[in-house]
Design an enzyme around this catalytic site. Sequence first.
Site, PDB file in Angstrom:
ATOM      1  N   TYR A  96       1.746   5.681  -3.961  1.00 13.60           N
ATOM      2  CA  TYR A  96       0.912   4.536  -4.315  1.00 13.60           C
ATOM      3  C   TYR A  96       0.558   3.819  -3.016  1.00 13.60           C
ATOM      4  O   TYR A  96       1.442   3.562  -2.191  1.00 13.60           O
ATOM      5  CB  TYR A  96       1.686   3.593  -5.244  1.00 13.60           C
ATOM      6  N   GLU A 182      -7.212   0.205  -4.261  1.00 14.27           N
ATOM      7  CA  GLU A 182      -5.949   0.800  -4.729  1.00 14.27           C
ATOM      8  C   GLU A 182      -6.116   2.298  -4.929  1.00 14.27           C
ATOM      9  O   GLU A 182      -7.095   2.739  -5.530  1.00 14.27           O
ATOM     10  CB  GLU A 182      -5.537   0.143  -6.049  1.00 14.27           C
TER      11      GLU A 182
END
Length: 374
Positions: A96, A182
């Site tokens: 992530y 993101e």
Amino acid sequence: MKLYEFQGKSLFREAGIPVPRGARVTAGDRSGIFAPSVVKAQVLSGGRGKAGGVILADTAKEASEAADSILSMELKGEPVKALLVEEKINIKAEYYLAVTFDGEAGTPLFMASASGGMDIEAVTEKEPEKILKLPVDPLWGLTDYKIRAMADFLGLEDKRGFADLARRIWRLFREKDAVLVEINPLVLTDSGLVALDSKIEIDDGARPRLKALFNEKLAEQASITGASAEEDSGTITYVPLEGDVGLISDGAGTGMLTLDLIRDMGGEAADFCEMGGLTSPEVMYSAMDQVFSDKPHIKSLLVVLIGGFNRMDEMAEGITAYVKEHKISIALVVRLCGTMEEEGKAIMKEAGLPVYDDLLAAVADAVRFAGEGR
Ligand code: GDP
Ligand code: MN
């Protein structure tokens, strides 16, 4: 402005961030479907994987069936109108990686985790130690030691590959005025790191600076949802009134206050016309056009501008352009202050148009000129 995954990935591609090859598919144009592939719903909300909006397909038949099934879905209330069909990637590990703003600290913030994938929300809540949060000083930028700290935390061997990617993400975040970039998951493959997903949100306040980007992406979104693209000049609110003092303001509050002042000083406004907070020379020009075409018989025009987001040089450009192109025989009373005030005044002066500093003096003159013109 939130971007669809395929829009975010096209920004990634431009920024040199590796993404899988893929094609956009809609109910009307399914020519992009291929296999083996991953068929992904294009919606602005997240969590598509868990809701069945991401399907791996091995054959053309499976891909086509996956497309049918996803195109009939509604994800978090949003009907799916487009798909992204991508080559299947062999995943060695899922990470992530994100940049956003830390509102409290007032700085950009990098977040990295080796527990990427579909459950990052649960990780944030239950195992916050598995997410590294690194504030970035906007003046220093993303320094090498912070990049190294992230690469170490993620346990990545290819530190150079990661450094290159992190710098590209940081540059994208800044150049596109993003509030969120993101990548979840960022995956490790045999040929390095690849952004398998994309979630980007651009600051709406950046629209005047990034006009082309906003126009392109919003038009693309409108073509998917079937809605008409919101026009940049759609911010003008115009209400005709009974009097003969024309009025234009760059905000509703200023406009209402000025309406009262005009009446207090014995005048009567011909209209209420406000341009919203974000304007441009074109919007200023259209506002004047709107007032003059609806009320050709006004006796004076009062323009009240307070520069916050919008710039006085741009407002002055709009006013002078309008005056150059039209014969205006009535008094024009312009009061401007705030952002780029000096530049705006210089443009007005060069065009031979007076500028007021004082609001009360401006209203008084606009009312007086209207009286003299009756
Ligand atoms: P989200 O659930 O809306 O965040 O959608 P993602 O694009 O993140 O996809 C969800 C999950 O699908 C990912 O975490 C992956 O595990 C899986 N996935 C997506 N694309 C591929 C792929 O090309 N290959 C494989 N093996 N898995 C994929
Ligand atoms: Mn994801």
